[in-house]
Design a protein around this motif. Structure first.
Motif, mmCIF file in Angstrom:
data_model
loop_
_atom_site.group_PDB
_atom_site.id
_atom_site.type_symbol
_atom_site.label_atom_id
_atom_site.label_comp_id
_atom_site.label_asym_id
_atom_site.label_seq_id
_atom_site.Cartn_x
_atom_site.Cartn_y
_atom_site.Cartn_z
ATOM 1 N N LYS A 194 11.242 -85.659 -79.966
ATOM 2 C CA LYS A 194 10.706 -85.807 -78.930
ATOM 3 C C LYS A 194 8.908 -85.572 -79.054
ATOM 4 C CE LYS A 194 14.214 -83.395 -76.158
ATOM 5 N NZ LYS A 194 14.678 -84.295 -75.325
ATOM 6 N N LYS A 195 8.249 -86.068 -78.033
ATOM 7 C CA LYS A 195 6.924 -86.141 -78.063
ATOM 8 C C LYS A 195 6.365 -85.366 -76.960
ATOM 9 C CE LYS A 195 6.277 -90.278 -80.984
ATOM 10 N NZ LYS A 195 5.662 -91.738 -81.071
ATOM 11 N N PRO A 196 5.425 -84.640 -77.065
ATOM 12 C CA PRO A 196 4.684 -83.820 -75.916
ATOM 13 C C PRO A 196 3.949 -84.942 -75.126
ATOM 14 C CG PRO A 196 3.202 -83.721 -77.873
ATOM 15 C CD PRO A 196 4.716 -84.437 -78.312
ATOM 16 N N VAL A 197 3.929 -84.487 -73.746
ATOM 17 C CA VAL A 197 3.345 -85.539 -72.938
ATOM 18 C C VAL A 197 1.883 -85.188 -72.770
ATOM 19 C CG1 VAL A 197 2.953 -85.791 -70.251
ATOM 20 C CG2 VAL A 197 5.152 -85.081 -71.027
ATOM 21 N N THR A 198 1.015 -86.443 -73.044
ATOM 22 C CA THR A 198 -0.174 -86.401 -73.331
ATOM 23 C C THR A 198 -1.144 -87.095 -72.386
ATOM 24 O OG1 THR A 198 -0.084 -88.453 -74.511
ATOM 25 C CG2 THR A 198 0.018 -86.457 -75.833
ATOM 26 N N ALA A 199 -0.442 -87.700 -71.274
ATOM 27 C CA ALA A 199 -1.128 -88.161 -70.022
ATOM 28 C C ALA A 199 -1.943 -87.262 -69.214
ATOM 29 C CB ALA A 199 -0.018 -89.007 -69.447
ATOM 30 N N LEU A 200 -3.105 -87.536 -68.808
ATOM 31 C CA LEU A 200 -3.594 -86.704 -67.817
ATOM 32 C C LEU A 200 -2.750 -86.285 -66.699
ATOM 33 C CD1 LEU A 200 -7.154 -87.988 -67.941
ATOM 34 C CD2 LEU A 200 -6.558 -85.907 -68.737
ATOM 35 N N PRO A 201 -2.822 -85.137 -66.190
ATOM 36 C CA PRO A 201 -2.056 -84.766 -64.850
ATOM 37 C C PRO A 201 -2.738 -85.360 -63.656
ATOM 38 C CG PRO A 201 -3.206 -82.869 -65.890
ATOM 39 C CD PRO A 201 -3.448 -83.917 -66.871
ATOM 40 N N LYS A 202 -1.978 -85.462 -62.628
ATOM 41 C CA LYS A 202 -2.326 -85.528 -61.533
ATOM 42 C C LYS A 202 -3.536 -84.779 -60.701
ATOM 43 C CE LYS A 202 1.469 -88.529 -60.012
ATOM 44 N NZ LYS A 202 2.561 -88.768 -59.150
ATOM 45 N N ARG A 203 -3.094 -83.529 -61.019
ATOM 46 C CA ARG A 203 -3.881 -82.487 -60.477
ATOM 47 C C ARG A 203 -5.261 -82.211 -61.416
ATOM 48 N NH1 ARG A 203 -0.753 -76.757 -60.110
ATOM 49 N NH2 ARG A 203 -0.749 -76.367 -62.339
ATOM 50 N N SER A 204 -6.292 -81.729 -60.612
ATOM 51 C CA SER A 204 -7.626 -81.314 -61.257
ATOM 52 C C SER A 204 -7.449 -79.839 -61.538
ATOM 53 C CB SER A 204 -8.731 -81.713 -60.517
ATOM 54 O OG SER A 204 -8.976 -82.928 -60.353
ATOM 55 N N SER A 205 -8.051 -79.060 -62.406
ATOM 56 C CA SER A 205 -8.092 -77.688 -62.946
ATOM 57 C C SER A 205 -9.099 -77.357 -63.291
ATOM 58 C CB SER A 205 -6.522 -77.556 -63.755
ATOM 59 O OG SER A 205 -6.974 -78.156 -64.875
ATOM 60 N N LEU A 206 -9.421 -76.111 -63.443
ATOM 61 C CA LEU A 206 -10.499 -75.327 -63.974
ATOM 62 C C LEU A 206 -9.725 -74.390 -65.162
ATOM 63 C CD1 LEU A 206 -13.450 -74.854 -63.890
ATOM 64 C CD2 LEU A 206 -12.917 -72.980 -62.474
ATOM 65 N N GLU A 207 -10.091 -74.641 -66.291
ATOM 66 C CA GLU A 207 -9.480 -73.970 -67.303
ATOM 67 C C GLU A 207 -10.198 -73.668 -68.421
ATOM 68 O OE1 GLU A 207 -7.683 -77.854 -69.740
ATOM 69 O OE2 GLU A 207 -6.720 -77.652 -67.752
ATOM 70 N N MET A 208 -9.737 -72.756 -69.583
ATOM 71 C CA MET A 208 -10.527 -72.248 -70.692
ATOM 72 C C MET A 208 -10.218 -73.348 -71.947
ATOM 73 S SD MET A 208 -12.464 -69.874 -69.470
ATOM 74 C CE MET A 208 -13.228 -69.345 -71.259
ATOM 75 N N SER A 209 -11.190 -73.534 -72.606
ATOM 76 C CA SER A 209 -10.990 -73.980 -73.958
ATOM 77 C C SER A 209 -11.568 -72.805 -75.089
ATOM 78 C CB SER A 209 -12.104 -75.447 -74.063
ATOM 79 O OG SER A 209 -12.101 -75.763 -75.505
ATOM 80 N N TYR A 210 -10.601 -72.961 -75.944
ATOM 81 C CA TYR A 210 -10.784 -71.586 -76.813
ATOM 82 C C TYR A 210 -11.228 -72.369 -78.333
ATOM 83 C CZ TYR A 210 -8.797 -68.745 -73.498
ATOM 84 O OH TYR A 210 -8.398 -68.101 -72.219
ATOM 85 N N LYS A 211 -11.356 -73.594 -78.337
ATOM 86 C CA LYS A 211 -11.473 -74.165 -79.505
ATOM 87 C C LYS A 211 -12.967 -74.255 -79.951
ATOM 88 C CE LYS A 211 -10.056 -78.028 -82.553
ATOM 89 N NZ LYS A 211 -9.094 -79.399 -82.416
ATOM 90 N N GLY A 212 -13.632 -73.407 -81.178
ATOM 91 C CA GLY A 212 -14.810 -73.266 -81.288
ATOM 92 C C GLY A 212 -15.528 -72.354 -80.299
ATOM 93 N N GLY A 213 -15.003 -71.586 -79.912
ATOM 94 C CA GLY A 213 -15.572 -70.513 -78.807
ATOM 95 C C GLY A 213 -14.976 -70.633 -77.346
ATOM 96 N N ARG A 240 -15.100 -71.697 -73.512
ATOM 97 C CA ARG A 240 -15.962 -72.672 -72.621
ATOM 98 C C ARG A 240 -14.989 -72.812 -71.459
ATOM 99 N NH1 ARG A 240 -16.780 -78.122 -75.121
ATOM 100 N NH2 ARG A 240 -14.650 -77.573 -76.210
ATOM 101 N N LEU A 241 -15.847 -72.726 -70.431
ATOM 102 C CA LEU A 241 -14.767 -73.091 -69.005
ATOM 103 C C LEU A 241 -15.027 -74.523 -68.888
ATOM 104 C CD1 LEU A 241 -13.319 -71.408 -66.890
ATOM 105 C CD2 LEU A 241 -15.448 -71.014 -65.842
ATOM 106 N N MET A 242 -13.971 -75.087 -68.525
ATOM 107 C CA MET A 242 -13.929 -76.652 -68.378
ATOM 108 C C MET A 242 -13.386 -77.121 -67.173
ATOM 109 S SD MET A 242 -14.958 -77.460 -71.605
ATOM 110 C CE MET A 242 -14.516 -79.361 -71.656
ATOM 111 N N LEU A 243 -13.992 -78.123 -66.707
ATOM 112 C CA LEU A 243 -13.133 -78.600 -65.526
ATOM 113 C C LEU A 243 -12.470 -80.080 -65.809
ATOM 114 C CD1 LEU A 243 -12.885 -79.366 -62.403
ATOM 115 C CD2 LEU A 243 -15.041 -80.417 -62.441
ATOM 116 N N ARG A 244 -11.118 -80.125 -65.586
ATOM 117 C CA ARG A 244 -10.454 -81.207 -65.953
ATOM 118 C C ARG A 244 -10.002 -82.071 -64.695
ATOM 119 N NH1 ARG A 244 -5.007 -80.740 -69.218
ATOM 120 N NH2 ARG A 244 -4.406 -79.751 -67.244
ATOM 121 N N LEU A 245 -10.644 -83.150 -64.676
ATOM 122 C CA LEU A 245 -10.523 -83.943 -63.236
ATOM 123 C C LEU A 245 -9.041 -84.754 -63.598
ATOM 124 C CD1 LEU A 245 -13.905 -85.511 -62.550
ATOM 125 C CD2 LEU A 245 -12.795 -83.560 -61.388
ATOM 126 N N GLY A 246 -8.191 -84.687 -62.542
ATOM 127 C CA GLY A 246 -6.994 -85.280 -62.594
ATOM 128 C C GLY A 246 -7.018 -86.805 -62.183
#
Length: 259
Positions: free
Chosen positions: A31-50, A52-58
Motif C-alpha cells: 500500500k502507499k500513503p495518501v499524498t493528495a492534499l486534503p479538502k479542508r484547510s488546517s493550521l498545523e505545526m511543522s517540526y522539521k528543522g525547528g 513552525r506554525l503553518m497554514l495548509r490550504l485545502g
C-alpha cells in the motif's frame, strides 16, 4: 507526516519510530500513503528543522481564506513570528469562510504558549525592582532575584544552583510573583518523601500563602487535592499512584524538586 509523540516534536527530523512503523506496515501490504492534499484547510505545526506554525490550504479553500491569511503568514504560509499571538482572530475568520477549517491541538497549544510568553515578558517589563525584592518575607540575594526574574520570564526553567544557595526560595519566590500577577491560582510541589515538610516549613516561613501536604489513605488524598490551599505538596511515589487512581490532576504551576 504527523505524530503526537514527544520524539516527533523534538528531533527536528519530521519523522519518528511510529511514523516509520506505519510506513513499514504499508510497504509490507503493498500500500502507499495518501499524498493528495486534503479538502479542508488546517493550521498545523511543522517540526522539521525547528517548530513552525503553518497554514495548509485545502483543495476547496475559498479565496477569502487566502486573502485573510496574508496579514498573518508569509509567502510560504508560515506564521509571521510577531503575529502568532494574534492567530485566534484569524482562526475565527477562517471558520467563517470555511466551517471545516481545522486547528490541530499542538498548533493551538503553540499559540497559547506564545500569548502566555508575551504576557509574562510584558508584565516583567512593568515590574519595579521592589516588586521582586519584596516578594517573600526575607531578604533575597541578587542572584536569587535574578533567578526569580529568569524563571518568571522563561515560563519553564531549571534552577541548578549549588546546594545551600536557595533554590527552594527561588522556586517559591517565582510562584509568589506569578500569584501576585494573577497568573496562577494553584501550585503542585513534587518532591522526595523526606522533603515534604521541609517545603511546608519554608513556605510558611517566607509567605502568607496556604499550604497542605498530600498524604494518608487515597480517599483522604482525593479530598486534600480539592482543598483551596495555594500550595499542595506530594511525594513522587504518591503522585504516581494518584494519577493512576484519579486519572488526571490539574494545577497552574508545577515545581519538581530533586527531579
Amino acid at each position: 507526516n504527523y505524530c503526537e509523540c514527544m520524539d516527533f516534536r523534538t528531533n527536528n527530523l519530521g519523522v519518528c519510530k511510529h511514523v516509520e512503523a506505519v510506513s513499514i506496515w504499508l510497504e509490507k501490504r503493498g500500500k502507499k500513503p495518501v499524498t493528495a492534499l486534503p479538502k479542508r484547510s488546517s493550521l498545523e505545526m511543522s517540526y522539521k528543522g525547528g517548530r513552525r506554525l503553518m497554514l495548509r490550504l485545502g483543495t476547496t479553500a475559498p479565496e477569502g481564506l487566502a486573502m485573510a491569511a496574508m496579514r498573518y503568514f508569509d509567502d510560504d504560509f508560515t506564521a509571521v513570528p510577531g503575529m502568532v499571538a494574534e492567530l485566534p482572530s484569524f482562526i475565527e475568520q477562517a471558520r467563517k469562510f470555511d466551517p471545516q477549517f481545522h486547528c490541530y491541538p499542538d498548533a493551538l497549544n503553540y499559540i497559547l504558549e506564545e500569548r502566555d510568553r508575551l504576557r509574562r515578558h510584558t508584565l516583567l517589563g512593568t515590574l519595579k525592582p521592589a516588586d521582586i525584592e519584596n516578594v517573600l518575607d526575607t531578604k533575597l540575594y541578587p542572584y536569587q532575584i535574578e533567578g526569580i526574574r529568569f524563571a518568571f520570564d522563561a515560563g519553564r526553567s531549571l534552577i541548578a544552583d549549588e546546594m545551600g544557595l536557595g533554590k527552594t526560595v527561588q522556586a517559591i519566590g517565582t510562584a509568589e510573583l506569578m500569584k501576585k500577577q494573577n497568573m496562577v491560582g494553584s501550585v503542585l510541589i513534587v518532591c522526595p518523601t523526606s522533603l515534604k515538610y521541609q517545603w511546608k516549613k519554608e513556605i510558611e516561613r517566607f509567605t502568607g500563602s496556604s499550604v497542605t501536604v498530600i498524604e494518608g489513605l487515597h480517599t483522604h488524598r482525593r479530598e486534600l487535592y480539592k482543598t483551596e490551599a495555594f500550595y499542595k505538596i506530594v511525594s513522587y511515589h504518591t503522585l504516581a499512584n494518584d494519577i493512576k487512581a484519579f486519572g488526571t490532576l490539574r494545577f497552574d504551576m508545577l515545581i519538581m524538586d530533586e527531579v
